[in-house]
Design a protein around this motif. Structure first.
Motif, PDB file in Angstrom:
ATOM      1  N   ALA A   1       0.969  -1.238  -0.037  1.00 24.57           N
ATOM      2  CA  ALA A   1       0.062  -0.217  -0.043  1.00 24.57           C
ATOM      3  C   ALA A   1       0.866   1.388   0.013  1.00 24.57           C
ATOM      4  O   ALA A   1       0.442   2.267  -0.608  1.00 24.57           O
ATOM      5  CB  ALA A   1      -0.882   0.189   1.147  1.00 24.57           C
TER       6      ALA A   1
ATOM      7  N   ARG B   1       3.824   1.534  -1.378  1.00 25.52           N
ATOM      8  CA  ARG B   1       4.430   1.641  -2.679  1.00 25.52           C
ATOM      9  C   ARG B   1       3.236   2.302  -3.685  1.00 25.52           C
ATOM     10  O   ARG B   1       3.391   2.886  -4.549  1.00 25.52           O
ATOM     11  CB  ARG B   1       4.698   0.449  -3.237  1.00 25.52           C
ATOM     12  CG  ARG B   1       6.305   0.095  -2.681  1.00 25.52           C
ATOM     13  CD  ARG B   1       6.486  -1.461  -2.770  1.00 25.52           C
ATOM     14  NE  ARG B   1       6.752  -1.745  -4.243  1.00 25.52           N
ATOM     15  CZ  ARG B   1       6.474  -2.774  -4.739  1.00 25.52           C
ATOM     16  NH1 ARG B   1       6.328  -3.812  -3.908  1.00 25.52           N
ATOM     17  NH2 ARG B   1       6.599  -3.111  -5.894  1.00 25.52           N
ATOM     18  N   ALA B   2       2.001   1.790  -3.504  1.00 21.87           N
ATOM     19  CA  ALA B   2       0.972   2.208  -4.466  1.00 21.87           C
ATOM     20  C   ALA B   2       0.480   3.543  -3.968  1.00 21.87           C
ATOM     21  O   ALA B   2       0.504   4.280  -5.011  1.00 21.87           O
ATOM     22  CB  ALA B   2      -0.498   1.441  -3.989  1.00 21.87           C
TER      23      ALA B   2
ATOM     24  N   SER C   1       3.165   5.723  -5.880  1.00 22.23           N
ATOM     25  CA  SER C   1       3.343   5.658  -7.120  1.00 22.23           C
ATOM     26  C   SER C   1       1.689   6.540  -7.923  1.00 22.23           C
ATOM     27  O   SER C   1       2.097   7.154  -8.815  1.00 22.23           O
ATOM     28  CB  SER C   1       3.135   4.348  -7.540  1.00 22.23           C
ATOM     29  OG  SER C   1       2.684   3.990  -8.878  1.00 22.23           O
ATOM     30  N   ASN C   2       0.772   6.414  -7.075  1.00 22.16           N
ATOM     31  CA  ASN C   2      -0.490   6.957  -7.763  1.00 22.16           C
ATOM     32  C   ASN C   2      -1.410   7.042  -6.740  1.00 22.16           C
ATOM     33  O   ASN C   2      -1.947   5.923  -6.357  1.00 22.16           O
ATOM     34  CB  ASN C   2      -0.887   6.170  -8.926  1.00 22.16           C
ATOM     35  CG  ASN C   2      -1.867   7.052  -9.569  1.00 22.16           C
ATOM     36  OD1 ASN C   2      -2.835   7.670  -9.103  1.00 22.16           O
ATOM     37  ND2 ASN C   2      -1.906   6.896 -10.984  1.00 22.16           N
TER      38      ASN C   2
ATOM     39  N   ASP D   1      -4.392   8.611  -6.363  1.00 21.99           N
ATOM     40  CA  ASP D   1      -5.597   8.521  -6.447  1.00 21.99           C
ATOM     41  C   ASP D   1      -5.924   7.131  -6.734  1.00 21.99           C
ATOM     42  O   ASP D   1      -7.138   6.470  -6.171  1.00 21.99           O
ATOM     43  CB  ASP D   1      -6.048   9.469  -7.549  1.00 21.99           C
ATOM     44  CG  ASP D   1      -6.433  10.593  -7.361  1.00 21.99           C
ATOM     45  OD1 ASP D   1      -6.673  10.801  -6.106  1.00 21.99           O
ATOM     46  OD2 ASP D   1      -6.779  11.460  -8.108  1.00 21.99           O
ATOM     47  N   ALA D   2      -5.088   6.275  -7.567  1.00 18.64           N
ATOM     48  CA  ALA D   2      -5.481   5.066  -7.865  1.00 18.64           C
ATOM     49  C   ALA D   2      -5.208   4.015  -6.381  1.00 18.64           C
ATOM     50  O   ALA D   2      -6.157   3.097  -6.520  1.00 18.64           O
ATOM     51  CB  ALA D   2      -4.296   4.371  -8.980  1.00 18.64           C
ATOM     52  N   ALA D   3      -4.536   4.711  -5.724  1.00 17.50           N
ATOM     53  CA  ALA D   3      -4.272   3.866  -4.379  1.00 17.50           C
ATOM     54  C   ALA D   3      -5.823   3.892  -3.702  1.00 17.50           C
ATOM     55  O   ALA D   3      -6.234   3.043  -2.932  1.00 17.50           O
ATOM     56  CB  ALA D   3      -3.054   4.284  -3.566  1.00 17.50           C
TER      57      ALA D   3
ATOM     58  N   ARG E   1       9.519   9.560 -14.344  1.00 10.99           N
ATOM     59  CA  ARG E   1       8.993   8.714 -13.445  1.00 10.99           C
ATOM     60  C   ARG E   1       8.457   9.270 -12.179  1.00 10.99           C
ATOM     61  O   ARG E   1       8.728  10.230 -11.472  1.00 10.99           O
ATOM     62  CB  ARG E   1      10.021   7.889 -13.036  1.00 10.99           C
ATOM     63  CG  ARG E   1       9.771   6.627 -12.020  1.00 10.99           C
ATOM     64  CD  ARG E   1      10.977   6.105 -11.554  1.00 10.99           C
ATOM     65  NE  ARG E   1      10.613   5.189 -10.486  1.00 10.99           N
ATOM     66  CZ  ARG E   1      11.184   3.951 -10.578  1.00 10.99           C
ATOM     67  NH1 ARG E   1      12.175   3.405 -11.655  1.00 10.99           N
ATOM     68  NH2 ARG E   1      10.880   3.186  -9.584  1.00 10.99           N
ATOM     69  N   ARG E   2       7.193   8.877 -11.701  1.00 10.79           N
ATOM     70  CA  ARG E   2       6.637   9.226 -10.475  1.00 10.79           C
ATOM     71  C   ARG E   2       6.643   8.255  -9.586  1.00 10.79           C
ATOM     72  O   ARG E   2       6.125   6.924  -9.796  1.00 10.79           O
ATOM     73  CB  ARG E   2       5.117   9.618 -10.893  1.00 10.79           C
ATOM     74  CG  ARG E   2       5.010  10.921 -11.445  1.00 10.79           C
ATOM     75  CD  ARG E   2       4.007  11.890 -11.060  1.00 10.79           C
ATOM     76  NE  ARG E   2       3.748  11.666  -9.634  1.00 10.79           N
ATOM     77  CZ  ARG E   2       2.465  11.780  -9.124  1.00 10.79           C
ATOM     78  NH1 ARG E   2       1.600  11.670  -9.716  1.00 10.79           N
ATOM     79  NH2 ARG E   2       2.494  11.718  -7.471  1.00 10.79           N
ATOM     80  N   GLY E   3       7.395   8.276  -8.269  1.00 11.47           N
ATOM     81  CA  GLY E   3       7.231   7.343  -7.187  1.00 11.47           C
ATOM     82  C   GLY E   3       7.925   6.079  -7.640  1.00 11.47           C
ATOM     83  O   GLY E   3       8.511   5.914  -8.528  1.00 11.47           O
TER      84      GLY E   3
END
Ligand SMILES: Nc1ncnc2c1ncn2[C@@H]1O[C@H](COP(=O)(O)OP(=O)(O)OP(=O)(O)O)[C@@H](O)[C@H]1O
Ligand SMILES: [Mg+2]
Lengths: 290, 233
Positions: A167, A169-170, A173-174, A176-178, A288-290
């Protein structure tokens, strides 16, 4: 000459272990919260002074300071989190000033409690020489390098296999997606501060056990951690480990071949070099993001 | 299942949705179509709590959703497959899928649902340990769909799944949508591919400039009339 260089490489790698622990904490918090915690080095410093207190007051090995340091540092880290989360507007920018201020307060608290004197361990067990073939070090350097590697292994396992690690990492990385995955980003933010605090605790006790500490040192550590994160390319965990080794080695080589007065300068030079030559860091992909 | 009533919402000072009302019946496929910038994504984000409402209400099975957090939606049986896929590029296919079952109640059945997803999307199965960032556009969309199904949602909200995909892959995708519908799931589908969307839908809503300008059962919709409305401004 080549023996000296080999020895410097060895010392640099050992030093890189603690640097990696410190920089990983900074990178984790940046990942989830997009906040650079400029008080991060002071968290390490707190742990180092706990080790000093346990040794000088109780006469115990600095190792026994680890549980106390864990509690104190993690509580402080969570406090920093709550203060930062109070910022509603332009958090990425305003948090810099806030955490810088917290760092100054912590440094002054350390100064008040422990005075400005330079401290180092007096435990002969820690300082005893350990020789592997041509390589010389103190026992504490090897001990804490092994501890660092074990912690990084644990961190790797946690980030890749556990629900909460994934979680974290999620969210990095993004965000809203998380959220759409049912992850509350605020709880991963707190978790990343706590994990950063755990890593900082071990690093602090390590640094006291093989080096010298003084109140202004927290600030130096923050800068080092920041340099490593940029070296790595923001968001790359394996990159942080390599970046930490690189900084450790570069510093050790500078001390051996030139002068210890230049030790802090070499990190900065490395930092500028990477910024100009590889703006995305050694391991960061472009955009790259995250 | 979902009642959207008089919803106004937007980003900061800019209002996008103007009194939108749409009713989504259980077990059916509702499609929302409309030109770029009509506010379709904004409406879906409002349902998921990613965009706050300034007026109106959204009810799920009669319960108002107002103010409930985005991360509680999976537990309520609502999953969204967002526009642009939003897969976690630096994680493996399997890690992406497992994140789709993050809520505590879902974790026990995560492994079984993962195998179900692989059965439905065999191409993902061959690539379990590959980083999601290396997938092709079609594969990435399949991963986003599979991840959205990991919590076995009752209501599935899908935003422009066919965007940028080759016709063969689009056909494959609509076959999967038909299959999900046959499984009895309630689906809200936002699409640019009007023809295909109306073909698979039970209900059609056309949005323009933040308003719903047409709501009809799919059987009564003539594509020509729809296209005329679509391009009228
Ligand atoms: N984060 C944002 N901040 C400000 N305005 C936004 C934001 N996202 C979208 N908008 C604006 O809201 C309006 C509606 O956008 P939305 O994405 O909902 O349209 P859409 O119908 O989904 O379009 P498309 O078919 O292109 O996906 C657009 O004018 C867009 O510029
Ligand atoms: Mg859209």
């Amino acid at each position: 000459m080549s023996e000296l260089i080999l020895q410097a490489l060895y010392s640099g790698v050992l030093q890189g272990g603690s640097y990696a622990l410190i920089a990983l904490g900074l990178a984790l918090v940046f990942g989830t919260m997009k906040v650079i915690n400029l008080a991060h080095g002071e968290l390490v410093l707190l742990a180092a002074y706990m080790a000093y207190t346990v040794e000088s007051r109780l006469g115990l090995s600095p190792m026994f300071a680890i549980p106390v340091a864990l509690v104190l540092v993690c509580i402080t880290a969570v406090l920093v989190y709550f203060l930062v989360s109070l910022i509603r507007k332009d958090r990425e920018l305003n948090s810099l000033i806030l955490t810088y201020g917290i760092g100054i307060i912590l440094t002054n608290a350390v100064l008040l409690i422990w005075s400005a004197d330079v401290r180092s361990t007096s435990s002969s067990w820690m300082q005893d020489a350990l020789v592997f073939g041509p390589f010389y070090s103190m026992r504490s350097e090897v001990l804490f390098f092994v501890v660092s590697v074990a912690l990084m292994g644990g961190l790797w396992w946690w980030l890749s296999k556990s629900w909460y690690g994934r979680a974290v990492r999620a969210v990095s990385s993004n965000r809203d997606a998380a959220k759409l995955m049912g992850i509350n980003p605020r709880s991963t933010e707190i978790v990343s501060f706590i994990v950063a605090g755990i890593l900082a605790s071990f690093a602090g006790v390590a640094i006291f056990s093989y080096g010298v500490i003084q109140p202004a040192f927290g600030h130096v550590l923050t800068v080092k951690a920041f340099i490593i994160t940029v070296l790595a390319g923001i968001g790359s965990i394996p990159g942080v480990m390599v970046g930490a080794l690189l900084l450790g080695i570069a510093e050790a080589l500078t001390v051996t071949l030139a002068s210890s007065a230049l030790q802090e300068l070499v990190g900065m030079s490395l930092f500028l070099l990477v910024l100009f030559v590889m703006p995305n860091g050694l391991f960061g992909a472009a955009g790259r993001r995250g | 299942m979902l009642e959207i009533a008089n919803v106004r919402a937007g980003y900061g000072a800019i209002n996008i949705l103007w009194d939108v009302s749409i009713s989504v019946p259980t077990g059916q496929l509702t499609t929302i179509i409309g030109p770029n910038g009509a506010g379709k994504t904004t409406l879906l984000r409002a349902i998921m709590g990613l965009v706050p409402l300034s007026q109106g209400s959204i009810r799920l099975n009669g319960e108002p959703l107002d103010g409930s957090s985005t991360w509680s939606m999976l537990e309520r049986g609502v999953a969204m497959i967002p526009e642009g896929r939003m897969i976690f590029k630096d994680m493996t296919i399997e890690e992406n899928l497992m994140l789709g079952a993050f809520p505590k109640a879902q974790r026990a059945s995560a492994q079984a649902n993962c195998e179900k997803a692989y059965a439905m999307f065999p191409r993902l199965s061959e690539r379990r340990t590959q980083l999601a960032g290396t997938l092709s556009g079609g594969e990435a969309q399949m991963l986003a769909m599979a991840r959205g199904l990991m919590s076995d949602p009752k209501l599935l909200i899908i935003d422009e799944p066919s965007l940028g995909l080759a016709p063969v892959v689009v056909n494959e995708l609509f076959e999967i949508l038909a299959r999900l519908k046959a499984e009895g799931r309630t689906i809200v589908l936002v699409e640019q591919n009007t023809h295909k969307a109306v073909g698979v839908a039970d209900h059609v809503h056309l949005m323009q400039s933040g308003k719903v300008v047409l709501s009809k059962p799919a059987a009564e919709v003539s594509l020509e009339a729809l296209h005329e409305l679509y391009f009228a401004h």
